[in-house]
Design an enzyme around this catalytic site. Structure first.
Site, PDB file in Angstrom:
ATOM      1  N   ASN A  93       6.223   9.434   3.285  1.00 44.99           N
ATOM      2  CA  ASN A  93       6.376   8.327   4.202  1.00 44.99           C
ATOM      3  C   ASN A  93       7.008   8.964   5.415  1.00 44.99           C
ATOM      4  O   ASN A  93       7.291  10.164   5.524  1.00 44.99           O
ATOM      5  CB  ASN A  93       7.372   7.434   3.299  1.00 44.99           C
ATOM      6  CG  ASN A  93       6.584   6.545   2.447  1.00 44.99           C
ATOM      7  OD1 ASN A  93       5.727   6.022   2.445  1.00 44.99           O
ATOM      8  ND2 ASN A  93       7.309   6.491   1.198  1.00 44.99           N
TER       9      ASN A  93
ATOM     10  N   CYS B  37      -1.728   5.355  -0.448  1.00 46.73           N
ATOM     11  CA  CYS B  37      -1.859   4.600   0.762  1.00 46.73           C
ATOM     12  C   CYS B  37      -3.244   4.082   1.113  1.00 46.73           C
ATOM     13  O   CYS B  37      -3.990   5.034   1.368  1.00 46.73           O
ATOM     14  CB  CYS B  37      -1.235   5.463   1.973  1.00 46.73           C
ATOM     15  SG  CYS B  37      -1.159   4.635   3.447  1.00 46.73           S
TER      16      CYS B  37
ATOM     17  N   ASN C  74      -4.724   2.666   3.621  1.00 46.76           N
ATOM     18  CA  ASN C  74      -4.873   2.968   5.074  1.00 46.76           C
ATOM     19  C   ASN C  74      -5.037   4.418   5.216  1.00 46.76           C
ATOM     20  O   ASN C  74      -6.026   4.829   5.739  1.00 46.76           O
ATOM     21  CB  ASN C  74      -3.949   2.115   6.105  1.00 46.76           C
ATOM     22  CG  ASN C  74      -4.090   0.825   6.110  1.00 46.76           C
ATOM     23  OD1 ASN C  74      -5.355   0.129   5.973  1.00 46.76           O
ATOM     24  ND2 ASN C  74      -3.087   0.089   6.258  1.00 46.76           N
TER      25      ASN C  74
ATOM     26  N   ASN D  24       7.815  -2.213  -1.301  1.00 45.60           N
ATOM     27  CA  ASN D  24       7.496  -2.925  -0.040  1.00 45.60           C
ATOM     28  C   ASN D  24       7.508  -4.282  -0.011  1.00 45.60           C
ATOM     29  O   ASN D  24       7.237  -4.974  -1.096  1.00 45.60           O
ATOM     30  CB  ASN D  24       5.864  -2.212   0.087  1.00 45.60           C
ATOM     31  CG  ASN D  24       5.529  -0.984   0.249  1.00 45.60           C
ATOM     32  OD1 ASN D  24       6.646  -0.091  -0.109  1.00 45.60           O
ATOM     33  ND2 ASN D  24       4.440  -0.730   0.770  1.00 45.60           N
TER      34      ASN D  24
ATOM     35  N   GLU E  58       7.395  -1.671   5.061  1.00 43.91           N
ATOM     36  CA  GLU E  58       7.348  -0.543   4.140  1.00 43.91           C
ATOM     37  C   GLU E  58       8.384   0.038   3.566  1.00 43.91           C
ATOM     38  O   GLU E  58       9.295   0.851   4.208  1.00 43.91           O
ATOM     39  CB  GLU E  58       6.255   0.479   4.584  1.00 43.91           C
ATOM     40  CG  GLU E  58       4.878  -0.165   4.681  1.00 43.91           C
ATOM     41  CD  GLU E  58       3.742   1.066   4.792  1.00 43.91           C
ATOM     42  OE1 GLU E  58       3.792   1.836   3.945  1.00 43.91           O
ATOM     43  OE2 GLU E  58       3.150   1.001   5.944  1.00 43.91           O
ATOM     44  N   ARG E  59       8.506   0.427   2.213  1.00 45.55           N
ATOM     45  CA  ARG E  59       9.768   1.295   1.595  1.00 45.55           C
ATOM     46  C   ARG E  59       9.390   2.678   2.269  1.00 45.55           C
ATOM     47  O   ARG E  59       8.562   3.427   2.320  1.00 45.55           O
ATOM     48  CB  ARG E  59       9.078   1.421   0.439  1.00 45.55           C
ATOM     49  CG  ARG E  59      10.114   2.419  -0.515  1.00 45.55           C
ATOM     50  CD  ARG E  59       9.646   2.543  -2.158  1.00 45.55           C
ATOM     51  NE  ARG E  59       8.382   2.937  -2.276  1.00 45.55           N
ATOM     52  CZ  ARG E  59       7.667   3.451  -3.352  1.00 45.55           C
ATOM     53  NH1 ARG E  59       8.515   3.494  -4.364  1.00 45.55           N
ATOM     54  NH2 ARG E  59       6.600   3.989  -3.352  1.00 45.55           N
TER      55      ARG E  59
ATOM     56  N   CYS F 113      -0.557  -2.412   6.089  1.00 42.98           N
ATOM     57  CA  CYS F 113      -0.184  -1.347   4.864  1.00 42.98           C
ATOM     58  C   CYS F 113      -1.589  -1.647   3.885  1.00 42.98           C
ATOM     59  O   CYS F 113      -1.485  -2.680   3.625  1.00 42.98           O
ATOM     60  CB  CYS F 113       1.204  -1.760   4.312  1.00 42.98           C
ATOM     61  SG  CYS F 113       1.267  -1.108   2.687  1.00 42.98           S
TER      62      CYS F 113
END
Length: 304
Positions: free
Chosen positions: A85, A94, A96, A212, A238-239, A247
């Site tokens: 992140n 993830c 994406n 999230n 998002e976290r 996301c």
């Protein structure tokens, strides 16, 4: 003066995005680069670094312990998406990012992926098969679950959520895929636009590993093609990042929650509209797929 980029200083990196969820990609095929959270955060900083929602280290699975664990179950997963992140914290998966990761592998000639072909890659959430259709990528996102079980699905929620800019406390439904998500339905698009995602929401109970947050407005269904297709508009917090334009796992969580709220006979295919574009989520039993675009945008050399 010591560079804040540390071991990334002097390296040429690639930037890319999937529905404007953007990433820095770091080539490290042999796993020689041990990155700290500080170095990752410095590169992802939008004012003093390159700027991104996350960083992806491109590494062969055999070169790190997590990749070796994936290879034991999926020997074809030559490449591993080591995803962090923007704050440097590690994420399981993830949706994406994995499309951008495979797009990078394809354009760099690191995998043979013609139109209609597929490739298996490793992530901390397990092996993921990605298919390229000539324009977009479809990711087999794996198993999903609702941690609150049947009781949460029947009630429609298992978390009380307070969101700045949204009146009152709202019910949220937890979804794991495998990142933790909490999905909250809002009345309309005006309420969605009014939500303030620069502050911290309040959760009861508090998620021990963070979560999230997806704020959604269901937009109904369309069967013009002969198949019922649902639609939902979404914003996401998002976290470890903040609000992002999209996301991947979050769009899956949004579709799964709205589908659960719709009840028996709800569509298995959902268009999810995010600020950065649109993706398609398909539910297949206890698994889900995500289809969307991927782009590479630039090569950047970080100065010492």
């Amino acid at each position: 003066m010591t560079s804040p980029f540390g071991r990334l200083a002097g390296r040429t990196l690639t930037t890319g995005h999937g529905t404007e969820n953007d990433f820095v990609l770091v080539p490290d095929p042999d796993g020689a680069l041990e990155l700290s959270a500080v170095e990752v955060a410095a590169a992802c900083d939008r004012h003093a670094g390159i700027g991104a929602d996350g960083l992806i280290r491109v590494v062969r699975s055999r070169s790190l312990p997590e990749g070796g664990a994936v290879l034991a179950d999926a020997p074809a997963a030559e490449w591993f998406m080591d995803y962090r992140n923007a704050d440097g914290s590690i994420a399981e998966m993830c949706g994406n990012g994995v499309r951008v990761f495979v797009h990078y592998l394809r354009l760099r000639g690191l995998v043979d992926l013609p139109a209609g072909g597929s490739v298996v890659v490793g992530t901390r959430g397990g092996a993921r098969r990605v298919t390229f259709d000539g324009e977009q990528y479809t990711v087999e996102m794996g198993r999903w679950a609702m941690p609150g079980g049947l009781a949460a699905v029947q009630a429609g929620y298992d978390v009380a959520v307070g969101v700045p800019g949204v009146e009152g406390t709202r019910g949220g439904l937890r979804v794991s895929i495998p990142n933790p998500h909490t999905v909250v339905a809002l009345r309309d698009e005006a309420e969605l636009a009014g939500a303030v995602l620069t502050g911290l929401p309040a959760y009861d109970p508090v998620p021990p590993e963070g979560t999230n947050l997806e704020l959604v407005v269901p937009l109904g269904e369309d069967d013009a093609t002969g198949e019922a297709v649902g639609a939902v508009r979404m914003r996401v917090l998002e976290r470890g990042v903040g609000e992002t334009r999209s996301c991947g796992t979050g769009t899956c969580a949004a579709a799964l929650a709205v589908r659960a709220w719709a009840g028996t006979g709800a569509p298995d295919t959902w268009r999810v509209l995010v600020p950065g574009g649109e993706v398609t989520v398909r539910v297949v039993g206890d698994t889900v797929t995500l289809t969307g675009p991927a782009e590479l945008t630039a090569e950047v050399t970080l100065l010492a």
